[in-house]
Design an enzyme around this catalytic site. Structure first.
Site, PDB file in Angstrom:
ATOM      1  N   SER A  63       0.800  -1.234   0.000  1.00  0.00           N
ATOM      2  CA  SER A  63       0.000   0.000   0.000  1.00  0.00           C
ATOM      3  C   SER A  63       0.830   1.280   0.000  1.00  0.00           C
ATOM      4  O   SER A  63       0.267   2.366  -0.175  1.00  0.00           O
ATOM      5  CB  SER A  63      -0.936   0.027   1.205  1.00  0.00           C
ATOM      6  OG  SER A  63      -2.032  -0.800   0.945  1.00  0.00           O
ATOM      7  N   LYS A  66       0.360   3.416  -2.952  1.00  0.00           N
ATOM      8  CA  LYS A  66      -0.784   4.330  -3.048  1.00  0.00           C
ATOM      9  C   LYS A  66      -0.354   5.799  -2.922  1.00  0.00           C
ATOM     10  O   LYS A  66      -1.041   6.692  -3.429  1.00  0.00           O
ATOM     11  CB  LYS A  66      -1.821   3.960  -1.978  1.00  0.00           C
ATOM     12  CG  LYS A  66      -2.405   2.563  -2.236  1.00  0.00           C
ATOM     13  CD  LYS A  66      -3.223   1.969  -1.118  1.00  0.00           C
ATOM     14  CE  LYS A  66      -3.618   0.539  -1.494  1.00  0.00           C
ATOM     15  NZ  LYS A  66      -4.269  -0.223  -0.443  1.00  0.00           N
ATOM     16  N   TYR A 189      -3.572  -2.593 -10.481  1.00  0.00           N
ATOM     17  CA  TYR A 189      -3.552  -2.428  -9.024  1.00  0.00           C
ATOM     18  C   TYR A 189      -2.662  -3.491  -8.361  1.00  0.00           C
ATOM     19  O   TYR A 189      -1.833  -3.176  -7.504  1.00  0.00           O
ATOM     20  CB  TYR A 189      -4.983  -2.474  -8.460  1.00  0.00           C
ATOM     21  CG  TYR A 189      -5.019  -2.486  -6.951  1.00  0.00           C
ATOM     22  CD1 TYR A 189      -4.776  -1.325  -6.224  1.00  0.00           C
ATOM     23  CD2 TYR A 189      -5.232  -3.669  -6.252  1.00  0.00           C
ATOM     24  CE1 TYR A 189      -4.753  -1.340  -4.832  1.00  0.00           C
ATOM     25  CE2 TYR A 189      -5.221  -3.693  -4.857  1.00  0.00           C
ATOM     26  CZ  TYR A 189      -4.982  -2.528  -4.163  1.00  0.00           C
ATOM     27  OH  TYR A 189      -4.946  -2.545  -2.784  1.00  0.00           O
ATOM     28  N   TYR A 241      -4.853   3.310   7.996  1.00  0.00           N
ATOM     29  CA  TYR A 241      -6.214   2.747   8.058  1.00  0.00           C
ATOM     30  C   TYR A 241      -6.866   3.064   9.407  1.00  0.00           C
ATOM     31  O   TYR A 241      -6.809   4.199   9.861  1.00  0.00           O
ATOM     32  CB  TYR A 241      -6.203   1.228   7.773  1.00  0.00           C
ATOM     33  CG  TYR A 241      -5.134   0.835   6.802  1.00  0.00           C
ATOM     34  CD1 TYR A 241      -5.210   1.284   5.481  1.00  0.00           C
ATOM     35  CD2 TYR A 241      -4.028   0.082   7.173  1.00  0.00           C
ATOM     36  CE1 TYR A 241      -4.222   0.966   4.566  1.00  0.00           C
ATOM     37  CE2 TYR A 241      -3.032  -0.251   6.266  1.00  0.00           C
ATOM     38  CZ  TYR A 241      -3.144   0.201   4.969  1.00  0.00           C
ATOM     39  OH  TYR A 241      -2.169  -0.102   4.079  1.00  0.00           O
ATOM     40  N   VAL A 259       1.190  -3.814   3.726  1.00  0.00           N
ATOM     41  CA  VAL A 259       1.177  -5.125   4.387  1.00  0.00           C
ATOM     42  C   VAL A 259       2.440  -5.958   4.115  1.00  0.00           C
ATOM     43  O   VAL A 259       2.598  -7.029   4.665  1.00  0.00           O
ATOM     44  CB  VAL A 259      -0.086  -5.966   4.063  1.00  0.00           C
ATOM     45  CG1 VAL A 259      -1.320  -5.374   4.684  1.00  0.00           C
ATOM     46  CG2 VAL A 259      -0.243  -6.193   2.573  1.00  0.00           C
TER      47      VAL A 259
END
Ligand code: GLN
Length: 305
Positions: A63, A66, A189, A241, A259
């Site tokens: 992530s 991102k 993705y 998150y 992760v």
């Protein structure tokens, strides 16, 4: 400040924590990583770096990608992005479906999976079949390093087992918040999540965010100062998150986790940091990595507050 000595101290102090946490085995190929890895790298504006542990060992950025894709999208579509996703912490796990249905397919922010998938869709609309090569070239440019690629085994493993991500994208498509073919968006993705970088490369690549969008070494502008402010604000409020508040409370810096066990953090006007330790806490953030950053800001007094 003797950064190298501080990093060495942190490496000693975090040792008891290596017993704790769990690697992200919901992506089978990620579950095979050696859980004992640890690396922490700092990058200053003049090019000086400090590091401890496996600083050249590449890992799956997951992530953290991102941050790069959102940087690309905000520099293209700053005025219209808010129609497709918001800037609010989700308070939910990174792959949660519940809120997304309730909020009619508009993701809370670009750092949860649904938001990042929308960003990938936006980039796909612009760059078509060139989208993944645009993403990886952007990262190479921002990191001033050609030696960056994705891990095909991890990408394939994600494609095979990404049932939740497929549910998220289907839900958003049903609300007309995905324009392209689902399979085209998801291939990109999963590939972007599977990009491999070392902690040294990642800390180098994040330097533009510590310097108002401009790489202080190459002097290239990747974001305007206002866009960089927004991105840092999002990292502070949404980068971890449903543990974003806890990270801000403990570390006091904008940061983004993945992760794969990596976390990047920004000390505005001074440095960028990357820490890597594959075992995660219950919220999917590196357990040792979070503690190492907390120790860093406590020992140095460097935080944005
Ligand atoms: N590739 C991962 C997923 O989509 C990324 C999640 C993460 O790093 N939090 O599930």
């Amino acid at each position: 400040m003797n950064y190298q000595a501080i990093l060495e101290e942190i490496r000693e102090e975090i040792k008891p924590l290596f017993q704790k946490g769990k690697v992200a085995d919901y992506i089978p190929a990620l579950g095979r990583v050696d859980p004992t890895h640890f690396a922490m790298s700092l990058q200053l504006f003049d090019g000086t770096t400090f590091g401890v542990g496996d600083v050249d060992c590449k890992f799956s950025i997951q992530s953290i990608s991102k941050v790069f894709t959102y940087s690309m999208a905000i520099s293209l579509y700053q005025k219209t992005l808010h129609k497709r996703l918001w800037h609010e912490p989700s308070g939910n796990p990174f792959n949660s479906l519940v809120q997304l249905e309730h909020e009619k397919g508009i993701p809370r922010n670009p750092f949860i999976n649904a938001g990042a998938i929308v960003i990938t869709d936006i980039l796909r609309s612009k760059y078509k079949d060139q989208t993944f090569s645009k993403i990886i070239n952007f990262i190479k440019d921002i990191g001033n390093d050609e030696n960056i690629d994705y891990d095909k085994e991890i990408a394939l493993s994600e494609i095979k087992t990404g049932f939740r991500n497929m549910a998220l994208v289907n839900m958003m498509k049903s609300f007309k918040n995905i324009s392209n073919e689902i399979k085209d968006v998801m291939q990109i993705y999963f590939k972007q999540c599977s990009i491999s970088m070392s902690s040294k490369q990642l800390s180098r690549a994040m330097l533009y965010l510590a310097n108002h969008g401009i790489d202080p070494i190459t002097k290239k502008e990747f974001l305007t100062s206002s866009q960089a402010k927004r991105l840092n604000s999002l990292m502070l409020t949404c980068g971890h998150y449903d543990a974003s508040g806890d990270f801000a409370f403990r570390v006091g810096l904008p940061g983004k986790s993945g992760v794969g066990g990596g976390i990047v953090a920004i000390v505005p006007d001074l440095m960028s940091i990357c820490v890597w330790s594959p075992k995660l806490n219950k919220k999917g953030n590196s357990l040792v990595g979070t503690k190492a950053l907390e120790l860093f800001t406590t020992k140095t007094g460097l935080s944005i507050f």
